[in-house]
Design a protein around this motif. Structure first.
Motif, mmCIF file in Angstrom:
data_model
loop_
_atom_site.group_PDB
_atom_site.id
_atom_site.type_symbol
_atom_site.label_atom_id
_atom_site.label_comp_id
_atom_site.label_asym_id
_atom_site.label_seq_id
_atom_site.Cartn_x
_atom_site.Cartn_y
_atom_site.Cartn_z
ATOM 1 N N ILE A 1 6.879 11.301 -26.476
ATOM 2 C CA ILE A 1 6.244 10.602 -25.360
ATOM 3 C C ILE A 1 4.828 11.121 -25.173
ATOM 4 N N GLY A 2 3.863 10.199 -25.134
ATOM 5 C CA GLY A 2 2.480 10.566 -24.874
ATOM 6 C C GLY A 2 2.280 10.827 -23.394
ATOM 7 N N ARG A 3 1.830 9.807 -22.686
ATOM 8 C CA ARG A 3 1.617 9.937 -21.248
ATOM 9 C C ARG A 3 2.642 9.105 -20.473
ATOM 10 N N ILE A 4 3.045 9.588 -19.320
ATOM 11 C CA ILE A 4 3.829 8.802 -18.374
ATOM 12 C C ILE A 4 2.878 8.400 -17.255
ATOM 13 N N LEU A 5 2.566 7.109 -17.190
ATOM 14 C CA LEU A 5 1.608 6.610 -16.214
ATOM 15 C C LEU A 5 2.334 6.011 -15.012
ATOM 16 N N ILE A 6 2.018 6.492 -13.834
ATOM 17 C CA ILE A 6 2.542 5.923 -12.600
ATOM 18 C C ILE A 6 1.434 5.048 -12.015
ATOM 19 N N VAL A 7 1.655 3.734 -12.035
ATOM 20 C CA VAL A 7 0.671 2.782 -11.530
ATOM 21 C C VAL A 7 1.072 2.440 -10.100
ATOM 22 N N ALA A 8 0.236 2.846 -9.146
ATOM 23 C CA ALA A 8 0.680 2.825 -7.760
ATOM 24 C C ALA A 8 -0.501 2.773 -6.794
ATOM 25 N N PRO A 9 -0.230 2.510 -5.512
ATOM 26 C CA PRO A 9 -1.292 2.617 -4.507
ATOM 27 C C PRO A 9 -1.752 4.073 -4.392
ATOM 28 N N GLN B 1 3.139 -6.439 -9.407
ATOM 29 C CA GLN B 1 3.634 -5.418 -10.332
ATOM 30 C C GLN B 1 3.863 -5.989 -11.730
ATOM 31 N N GLN B 2 4.303 -7.235 -11.818
ATOM 32 C CA GLN B 2 4.498 -7.842 -13.139
ATOM 33 C C GLN B 2 3.155 -7.999 -13.865
ATOM 34 N N LEU B 3 2.133 -8.387 -13.143
ATOM 35 C CA LEU B 3 0.814 -8.532 -13.760
ATOM 36 C C LEU B 3 0.258 -7.173 -14.177
ATOM 37 N N LEU B 4 0.537 -6.136 -13.383
ATOM 38 C CA LEU B 4 0.110 -4.782 -13.760
ATOM 39 C C LEU B 4 0.739 -4.378 -15.091
ATOM 40 N N LYS B 5 2.023 -4.658 -15.254
ATOM 41 C CA LYS B 5 2.709 -4.315 -16.500
ATOM 42 C C LYS B 5 2.059 -5.032 -17.688
ATOM 43 N N LEU B 6 1.695 -6.294 -17.461
ATOM 44 C CA LEU B 6 1.128 -7.086 -18.553
ATOM 45 C C LEU B 6 -0.303 -6.675 -18.896
ATOM 46 N N ASN B 7 -0.902 -5.788 -18.114
ATOM 47 C CA ASN B 7 -2.198 -5.245 -18.517
ATOM 48 C C ASN B 7 -2.062 -3.806 -19.000
ATOM 49 N N GLY B 8 -0.833 -3.424 -19.336
ATOM 50 C CA GLY B 8 -0.590 -2.078 -19.848
ATOM 51 C C GLY B 8 -1.315 -1.782 -21.145
ATOM 52 N N ASP B 9 -1.624 -2.829 -21.903
ATOM 53 C CA ASP B 9 -2.358 -2.607 -23.158
ATOM 54 C C ASP B 9 -3.765 -2.080 -22.898
ATOM 55 N N LYS B 10 -4.263 -2.251 -21.683
ATOM 56 C CA LYS B 10 -5.615 -1.784 -21.341
ATOM 57 C C LYS B 10 -5.623 -0.344 -20.837
ATOM 58 N N ILE B 11 -4.482 0.150 -20.350
ATOM 59 C CA ILE B 11 -4.458 1.503 -19.774
ATOM 60 C C ILE B 11 -3.626 2.492 -20.587
ATOM 61 N N CYS B 12 -2.773 1.993 -21.463
ATOM 62 C CA CYS B 12 -2.017 2.878 -22.349
ATOM 63 C C CYS B 12 -2.808 3.076 -23.642
ATOM 64 N N LYS B 13 -2.588 4.208 -24.280
ATOM 65 C CA LYS B 13 -3.316 4.533 -25.511
ATOM 66 C C LYS B 13 -2.446 4.403 -26.762
ATOM 67 N N VAL C 1 -2.399 6.238 -11.937
ATOM 68 C CA VAL C 1 -3.346 5.142 -12.128
ATOM 69 C C VAL C 1 -3.362 4.318 -10.846
ATOM 70 N N ASP C 2 -4.512 4.222 -10.214
ATOM 71 C CA ASP C 2 -4.656 3.415 -9.002
ATOM 72 C C ASP C 2 -4.421 1.950 -9.360
ATOM 73 N N GLU C 3 -3.429 1.343 -8.742
ATOM 74 C CA GLU C 3 -3.073 -0.041 -9.094
ATOM 75 C C GLU C 3 -4.230 -1.017 -8.867
ATOM 76 N N ASN C 4 -5.145 -0.684 -7.986
ATOM 77 C CA ASN C 4 -6.256 -1.593 -7.696
ATOM 78 C C ASN C 4 -7.376 -1.529 -8.730
ATOM 79 N N THR C 5 -7.208 -0.663 -9.749
ATOM 80 C CA THR C 5 -8.223 -0.555 -10.809
ATOM 81 C C THR C 5 -7.771 -1.203 -12.117
ATOM 82 N N VAL C 6 -6.553 -1.726 -12.150
ATOM 83 C CA VAL C 6 -5.976 -2.209 -13.407
ATOM 84 C C VAL C 6 -6.381 -3.647 -13.715
ATOM 85 N N LEU C 7 -6.539 -4.461 -12.682
ATOM 86 C CA LEU C 7 -6.842 -5.888 -12.835
ATOM 87 C C LEU C 7 -8.050 -6.265 -11.985
#
Length: 274
Positions: free
Chosen positions: A44-52, A97-109, A69-75
């Motif tokens: 496992i690389g990083r465990i990212l918690i995307v949240a307020p 939250q579903q849209l946040l998951k679908l932008n995971g390619d932008k925040i995961c490495k 990861v601040d959820e307001n910076t993802v989209l």
């Protein structure tokens, strides 16, 4: 020197983990993270918690070695920009939250990242890449509206043999990026705007990120998938109330447990999932 087998290479694939969360998830989140580290049989690389950006969530990430990861910076949009509600239900946070998951390619490495719901605890070993194929988990029922939206979004019917909505899924960054580009090319809109426009927001279950990505992969590369039964059990109790002995017993029949919110919780940010 002999080369490692394809199975060995697949098993050793490094993955990131993405968990969208809100403060109320702190009741289950420690168990979710611990179970991921115990039962996911990949480095496992990083465990990212995307949240307020809340102090309790920031403290959790510091304490448990997770990346906040601040959820307001993802989209380019936030929960406030999503209006998905009726007089009797509020689903804006659920859809966000579903849209946040679908932008995971932008925040995961990592090339692959595991998305898991913040109320779902793995209780058995999981390998998501085997012999060059990705393991998807399935269940026997879904929400009909998910498939109506999929057809509007993608221009074709969903064709996977069973529902792929199962609380967690391994995404391949390159395939997810390709899917979003296809959506944008088809609709002439940013992918998230196309989703919001394609779904019927008068329906309480109008879109599924897992059903959408899973069916996209199935239609574009069915041979690259292994589909297995999810064997998830829903519990309406505290995650801390299930002993290790009970988990071991349940693991003979189930792969994961989902601890759904008890009555009395606000549904404004996170309604019952899927």
């Amino acid at each position: 020197m002999s080369l490692p087998s394809k199975a060995g290479i697949s098993q050793a694939a490094k993955i990131d983990v993405l968990i969208p969360a809100i403060e109320k998830d702190l009741a289950t989140l420690p168990y979710v993270v611990k179970a991921v580290r115990t039962h996911v049989k990949h480095p496992i690389g990083r465990i990212l918690i995307v949240a307020p950006r809340k102090e309790r969530l920031l403290h959790f990430c510091r304490e448990h070695g997770c990346t906040f990861v601040d959820e307001n910076t993802v989209l380019p949009l936030t929960k406030k920009d999503i209006h998905y509600r009726s007089r009797t239900w509020e689903r804006s946070g659920w859809l966000f939250q579903q849209l946040l998951k679908l932008n995971g390619d932008k925040i995961c490495k990592a090339d692959y990242f595991l998305v898991i719901d913040a109320d779902t605890v793995l209780i058995a070993p999981h390998r998501f890449r085997q012999n060059g194929r990705t393991v998807f988990f399935s269940r026997s029922w879904s929400q009909p509206e998910y498939f109506v939206t999929y057809k509007k979004l993608m221009g074709r019917k969903a064709s996977a043999p069973s529902s792929l909505v199962t609380h967690y899924m391994l995404f391949e960054r390159s395939k997810l990026s390709r899917m979003k580009k296809e959506i944008e090319a088809r609709h002439g809109l940013p992918w998230y705007s196309a989703i919001l426009r394609s779904m019927n927001r008068s329906k309480q279950f109008g879109f599924s990120e897992f059903e959408t990505y899973g069916n996209y992969v199935y239609q574009s590369d069915p041979g690259g998938m292994l589909i297995r039964k999810a064997r998830n059990k829903s519990l309406h109790q505290n995650a801390g109330g299930v002993s290790q002995a009970e988990k071991s017993k349940l693991a003979k029949s189930y792969r994961s447990l989902s601890f759904h919110k008890r009555k009395g919780y606000s549904r404004s940010s996170q309604a019952s999932r899927h």
